[in-house]
Design a protein around this motif. Structure first.
Motif, PDB file in Angstrom:
ATOM      1  N   GLY A 147       0.808  -1.209   0.000  1.00  0.00           N
ATOM      2  CA  GLY A 147       0.000   0.000   0.000  1.00  0.00           C
ATOM      3  C   GLY A 147       0.842   1.260   0.000  1.00  0.00           C
ATOM      4  N   TRP A 148       0.139   2.389   0.055  1.00  0.00           N
ATOM      5  CA  TRP A 148       0.785   3.693   0.071  1.00  0.00           C
ATOM      6  C   TRP A 148       0.912   4.199   1.501  1.00  0.00           C
ATOM      7  CZ3 TRP A 148       2.255   6.577  -4.342  1.00  0.00           C
ATOM      8  CH2 TRP A 148       1.886   6.013  -5.572  1.00  0.00           C
ATOM      9  N   SER A 149       1.922   5.023   1.742  1.00  0.00           N
ATOM     10  CA  SER A 149       2.070   5.676   3.042  1.00  0.00           C
ATOM     11  C   SER A 149       2.747   7.023   2.833  1.00  0.00           C
ATOM     12  CB  SER A 149       2.892   4.817   4.010  1.00  0.00           C
ATOM     13  OG  SER A 149       4.174   4.531   3.475  1.00  0.00           O
ATOM     14  N   TRP A 150       2.531   7.945   3.778  1.00  0.00           N
ATOM     15  CA  TRP A 150       3.262   9.213   3.763  1.00  0.00           C
ATOM     16  C   TRP A 150       4.240   9.187   4.929  1.00  0.00           C
ATOM     17  CZ3 TRP A 150       3.449  12.246   8.024  1.00  0.00           C
ATOM     18  CH2 TRP A 150       2.408  12.134   8.967  1.00  0.00           C
ATOM     19  N   VAL A 151       5.379   9.818   4.753  1.00  0.00           N
ATOM     20  CA  VAL A 151       6.410   9.800   5.787  1.00  0.00           C
ATOM     21  C   VAL A 151       7.173  11.123   5.781  1.00  0.00           C
ATOM     22  CG1 VAL A 151       6.750   7.297   5.784  1.00  0.00           C
ATOM     23  CG2 VAL A 151       7.989   8.709   4.169  1.00  0.00           C
ATOM     24  N   LYS A 152       7.677  11.512   6.966  1.00  0.00           N
ATOM     25  CA  LYS A 152       8.477  12.728   7.105  1.00  0.00           C
ATOM     26  C   LYS A 152       9.590  12.468   8.109  1.00  0.00           C
ATOM     27  CE  LYS A 152       6.582  16.780   7.200  1.00  0.00           C
ATOM     28  NZ  LYS A 152       5.789  17.962   7.634  1.00  0.00           N
ATOM     29  N   ALA A 176      -5.043   5.097  -1.467  1.00  0.00           N
ATOM     30  CA  ALA A 176      -4.753   5.452  -2.859  1.00  0.00           C
ATOM     31  C   ALA A 176      -5.839   6.343  -3.448  1.00  0.00           C
ATOM     32  CB  ALA A 176      -4.598   4.182  -3.698  1.00  0.00           C
ATOM     33  N   ALA A 177      -7.101   6.123  -3.042  1.00  0.00           N
ATOM     34  CA  ALA A 177      -8.193   6.948  -3.567  1.00  0.00           C
ATOM     35  C   ALA A 177      -8.030   8.406  -3.131  1.00  0.00           C
ATOM     36  CB  ALA A 177      -9.537   6.400  -3.082  1.00  0.00           C
ATOM     37  N   LEU A 178      -7.527   8.615  -1.927  1.00  0.00           N
ATOM     38  CA  LEU A 178      -7.287   9.975  -1.456  1.00  0.00           C
ATOM     39  C   LEU A 178      -6.197  10.650  -2.278  1.00  0.00           C
ATOM     40  CD1 LEU A 178      -7.811  12.197   0.645  1.00  0.00           C
ATOM     41  CD2 LEU A 178      -6.130  11.097   2.125  1.00  0.00           C
ATOM     42  N   LEU A 179      -5.153   9.913  -2.621  1.00  0.00           N
ATOM     43  CA  LEU A 179      -4.086  10.466  -3.441  1.00  0.00           C
ATOM     44  C   LEU A 179      -4.593  10.803  -4.843  1.00  0.00           C
ATOM     45  CD1 LEU A 179      -1.109   8.134  -2.452  1.00  0.00           C
ATOM     46  CD2 LEU A 179      -1.586  10.453  -1.645  1.00  0.00           C
ATOM     47  N   MET A 180      -5.420   9.932  -5.399  1.00  0.00           N
ATOM     48  CA  MET A 180      -5.968  10.197  -6.728  1.00  0.00           C
ATOM     49  C   MET A 180      -6.785  11.482  -6.736  1.00  0.00           C
ATOM     50  SD  MET A 180      -7.115   6.457  -8.127  1.00  0.00           S
ATOM     51  CE  MET A 180      -7.781   7.238  -9.581  1.00  0.00           C
ATOM     52  N   LYS A 181      -7.577  11.681  -5.692  1.00  0.00           N
ATOM     53  CA  LYS A 181      -8.397  12.887  -5.602  1.00  0.00           C
ATOM     54  C   LYS A 181      -7.528  14.122  -5.398  1.00  0.00           C
ATOM     55  CE  LYS A 181     -12.236  14.933  -3.001  1.00  0.00           C
ATOM     56  NZ  LYS A 181     -13.208  14.725  -1.903  1.00  0.00           N
ATOM     57  N   ALA A 182      -6.525  14.016  -4.501  1.00  0.00           N
ATOM     58  CA  ALA A 182      -5.677  15.165  -4.177  1.00  0.00           C
ATOM     59  C   ALA A 182      -4.886  15.637  -5.392  1.00  0.00           C
ATOM     60  CB  ALA A 182      -4.733  14.819  -3.032  1.00  0.00           C
ATOM     61  N   PHE A 183      -4.342  14.687  -6.169  1.00  0.00           N
ATOM     62  CA  PHE A 183      -3.511  15.048  -7.319  1.00  0.00           C
ATOM     63  C   PHE A 183      -4.279  15.042  -8.633  1.00  0.00           C
ATOM     64  CE2 PHE A 183      -0.365  13.692  -4.168  1.00  0.00           C
ATOM     65  CZ  PHE A 183       0.529  14.745  -4.242  1.00  0.00           C
ATOM     66  N   LEU A 215      -5.830  12.720 -10.395  1.00  0.00           N
ATOM     67  CA  LEU A 215      -5.448  11.681 -11.343  1.00  0.00           C
ATOM     68  C   LEU A 215      -6.687  11.112 -12.030  1.00  0.00           C
ATOM     69  CD1 LEU A 215      -2.790   9.743  -9.219  1.00  0.00           C
ATOM     70  CD2 LEU A 215      -2.437  11.690 -10.765  1.00  0.00           C
ATOM     71  N   ALA A 216      -6.521  10.661 -13.250  1.00  0.00           N
ATOM     72  CA  ALA A 216      -7.638  10.106 -14.013  1.00  0.00           C
ATOM     73  C   ALA A 216      -8.130   8.811 -13.391  1.00  0.00           C
ATOM     74  CB  ALA A 216      -7.209   9.872 -15.466  1.00  0.00           C
ATOM     75  N   ASP A 217      -9.423   8.543 -13.547  1.00  0.00           N
ATOM     76  CA  ASP A 217     -10.012   7.319 -12.992  1.00  0.00           C
ATOM     77  C   ASP A 217      -9.352   6.071 -13.560  1.00  0.00           C
ATOM     78  OD1 ASP A 217     -11.736   8.851 -11.512  1.00  0.00           O
ATOM     79  OD2 ASP A 217     -13.412   8.682 -12.939  1.00  0.00           O
ATOM     80  N   THR A 218      -8.806   6.177 -14.778  1.00  0.00           N
ATOM     81  CA  THR A 218      -8.200   5.009 -15.411  1.00  0.00           C
ATOM     82  C   THR A 218      -6.932   4.551 -14.688  1.00  0.00           C
ATOM     83  OG1 THR A 218      -7.079   6.543 -16.914  1.00  0.00           O
ATOM     84  CG2 THR A 218      -9.102   5.506 -17.702  1.00  0.00           C
ATOM     85  N   SER A 219      -6.379   5.387 -13.791  1.00  0.00           N
ATOM     86  CA  SER A 219      -5.172   4.991 -13.065  1.00  0.00           C
ATOM     87  C   SER A 219      -5.480   4.286 -11.753  1.00  0.00           C
ATOM     88  CB  SER A 219      -4.302   6.218 -12.778  1.00  0.00           C
ATOM     89  OG  SER A 219      -4.981   7.134 -11.945  1.00  0.00           O
ATOM     90  N   ALA A 220      -6.778   4.079 -11.446  1.00  0.00           N
ATOM     91  CA  ALA A 220      -7.154   3.492 -10.159  1.00  0.00           C
ATOM     92  C   ALA A 220      -6.556   2.098  -9.971  1.00  0.00           C
ATOM     93  CB  ALA A 220      -8.674   3.437 -10.042  1.00  0.00           C
ATOM     94  N   ALA A 221      -6.600   1.265 -11.027  1.00  0.00           N
ATOM     95  CA  ALA A 221      -6.090  -0.099 -10.903  1.00  0.00           C
ATOM     96  C   ALA A 221      -4.589  -0.111 -10.657  1.00  0.00           C
ATOM     97  CB  ALA A 221      -6.422  -0.897 -12.163  1.00  0.00           C
ATOM     98  N   ALA A 222      -3.863   0.786 -11.319  1.00  0.00           N
ATOM     99  CA  ALA A 222      -2.419   0.841 -11.139  1.00  0.00           C
ATOM    100  C   ALA A 222      -2.046   1.364  -9.759  1.00  0.00           C
ATOM    101  CB  ALA A 222      -1.796   1.726 -12.217  1.00  0.00           C
ATOM    102  N   MET A 223      -2.868   2.247  -9.188  1.00  0.00           N
ATOM    103  CA  MET A 223      -2.585   2.813  -7.874  1.00  0.00           C
ATOM    104  C   MET A 223      -2.894   1.837  -6.746  1.00  0.00           C
ATOM    105  SD  MET A 223      -1.529   6.099  -8.019  1.00  0.00           S
ATOM    106  CE  MET A 223      -2.106   6.896  -6.522  1.00  0.00           C
TER     107      MET A 223
END
Length: 564
Positions: A368-373, A462-469, A471-479
């Motif tokens: 999955g995705w994560s944010w880090v600092k 990943a859905a939050l990242l798609m909305k924030a940036f 991104l096209a719906d077609t990239s959902a599977a890749a994300m």
């Protein structure tokens, strides 16, 4: 501007070299640099004496400036001086802050606002503790008992004072090499132990008599502070618009292919040529001789970022609420398998930048995705438990070690605040905590210039990242990372293309990271994630592809000087 209290006894005189007015806001200040002719001036009673000329400051486009004011811990301060510290990988700033009113001892209260890679630490000088080791005895990662508390050595850097401006409490020994060690503890404190320049005595030395000018800074310096966010200092008088660090027009020609490269961030130490993908070192300035290296792969073999470089998204990454982040860099990394390893991991990192909040990372791993600092303090590592695993204690929570490995960069795009080198490796330890929270300890370098960086992060959808940036719906599977893309049935053509591209990127990543593979034909035919290839790899003992499930390194690259 902070109000000038009468106890500070502001002093103004003419520069003995050019006649321009030179002002001392505090009677306790020993030195000032003339803003007109750059003469270095020391006070001798009520007179000024020129002792030389300060070197020119390297233009780092800092948002801070002399005269900028703010509040810290309820007190008003003004930035009255700056030291620019230079090291092999770049530079950082130490801003001399003068507070309104006097301290408990009746003398002016002053501090140091350290600025490096978009991060800030506000510190205050304290008496030198007893029992500190000599510079040559320090080791990164070592634990020290200092002034009744436990500290961890986070970085050791050989540096020099390159230039100065404004008003300072001592005469700096410019261009003399010295060692600065950064220590951190579990209370979010940062301590800087600065050893004197080589050839000067280490002892504290006698204080100058009233009216007597002190000589070059010869004593060691112990400063303790905490990380701060620039917005929390409520500062005014910052450099207009340049705080965005957008440097349109700062261009260079690629030393490999001659293509034009635009450097947009003032903190950039390395940048990738958009045409030939060579990595160019700009840590010594655009006008310097540009070292570079060609990446081991062609553009076709390198992965394509799922979130494009330059994309801007609003995300709440830790304290401070929703913030606008821009993608400025992309990194592909892998673990370096040892003699006993039968697995190898791959992951991707996106470097995010905000002018006031500094840098953060998005990590794209198999789980999955994560944010880090990067974090300011140093988690306390506990004893070795079951299976030889350690634990880390951070902000009242216990994290368990999940993995220990050596990481290596395989492909990069964009700009980076650290100096990249071919095949750059790091030593990492991952820890898992409550509610999916993660910690990572990463060590870079060795010997006299090395650093340990701790980073903390959390999962992000990943859905939050798609909305924030956007991104096209077609990239959902890749994300998406919690599904098995190779076993899906009935998916559309465009999502399938994204999945194939992702698998191809992982295949080429594997080819770049692995030095031992006896199943090349199966890998080329079916892909590194296929059952055919993985079975062959296990039989051959070569170690097949395994997607990174520990969250990667969490972006823990050192940035020089350690004053993040």
């Amino acid at each position: 501007m902070a109000t000038e209290p009468s106890s500070q006894r502001a002093y103004r005189a003419a520069c003995p070299n050019c006649g321009a007015p030179v002002e001392f806001r505090s009677a306790a200040s020993a030195l000032a640099v003339c803003s007109f002719c750059k003469s270095t001036l020391v006070r001798e009673g009520d007179d000024l004496r020129r002792i030389g000329k300060s070197a020119d400051l390297f233009e780092d486009h800092s948002p801070l400036a002399l005269g900028a004011s703010g509040r810290y811990q309820g007190a008003a301060f003004t930035l009255v001086g700056r030291l620019q510290v230079r090291y092999a990988g770049g530079s950082w700033n130490e801003w001399h802050a003068l507070f309104d009113g006097a301290g408990d001892n009746g003398e002016p209260r002053r501090g140091w606002l350290s600025e490096d890679n978009g991060g800030y630490v506000f510190g205050f000088e304290a008496p030198m503790p007893d029992g500190l080791p000599a510079a040559e005895a320090l080791r990164v990662g070592a634990r020290l008992a200092v002034a009744g508390g436990g500290w961890t050595v986070a970085s050791i850097t050989t540096a020099r004072l390159g230039a100065a401006e404004g008003e300072l409490p001592f005469v700096p020994a410019l261009e003399r090499a010295f060692v600065v060690a950064e220590l951190r503890n579990g209370n979010d404190e940062v301590a800087s132990l600065e050893y004197p320049p080589q050839g000067l005595n280490l002892g504290a030395g006698p204080k100058p008599r009233p009216g007597e000018s002190p000589g070059p800074r010869a004593s060691a310096r112990w400063t303790v502070g905490r990380g701060v966010r620039l917005p929390d200092l409520a500062m005014s008088g910052l450099r207009a618009e340049e705080s965005s660090r957008s440097l349109a027009g700062r261009t260079l020609n690629c030393p490999s292919c001659g293509a034009s490269i635009e450097v947009r961030l003032a903190t950039t130490q390395s940048i990738t040529c958009p045409q030939c993908k060579s990595v160019v070192d700009v840590s010594q300035g655009v006008g310097a001789e540009l070292a570079h290296y060609a990446q081991d792969t062609t553009e076709a073999e390198g992965g394509t970022p799922l979130i494009p470089l330059g994309a801007v998204g609003v995300l709440a990454l830790g304290p401070g609420g929703p913030t606008s982040w821009q993608v400025v860099g992309y990194v592909e990394r892998c673990t370096v398998p040892g003699p006993e390893d039968d697995e190898q991991y791959f992951w991707r990192e996106y470097l995010l930048f905000n002018a006031k909040s500094g840098f953060a990372f998005l990590v794209d791993a198999d789980d999955g995705w994560s944010w880090v600092k990067p974090i300011t303090g140093a988690p306390q590592i506990g004893g070795i438990g079951f299976g030889g695993k350690s634990s880390a204690r951070w902000r009242g929570e216990t994290y368990r070690e999940t993995d220990r490995y050596t990481g290596q960069i395989t492909y990069v795009l964009g700009e980076f605040y650290w100096k990249l080198e071919r095949g750059q490796r790091t030593s990492n330890t991952d820890y898992a905590g409550p509610k999916g929270r993660k910690l990572n300890r990463e060590q870079t370098g060795d010997g006299g210039d090395s650093e340990v960086t701790w980073s903390a992060g959390e999962p992000i959808d990943a859905a939050l990242l798609m909305k924030a940036f956007k991104l096209a719906d077609t990239s959902a599977a890749a994300m998406k990372r919690d599904a098995q893309p190779t076993s899906k049935a009935g998916i559309g053509a465009l999502p399938a293309i994204f999945i194939v591209l992702l698998l191809l990127a992982l295949v080429f990543s594997f080819a770049r990271c692995s030095s031992r593979d006896d199943c090349d034909e199966l890998r080329r035919t079916f892909g590194a994630a296929s059952n055919e290839y993985q079975q062959c790899a296990r039989s051959a003992g070569s170690g097949g592809y395994v997607g990174r499930s520990g969250g990667g390194s969490f972006g823990g690259f050192g940035g020089g000087g350690g004053h993040k």
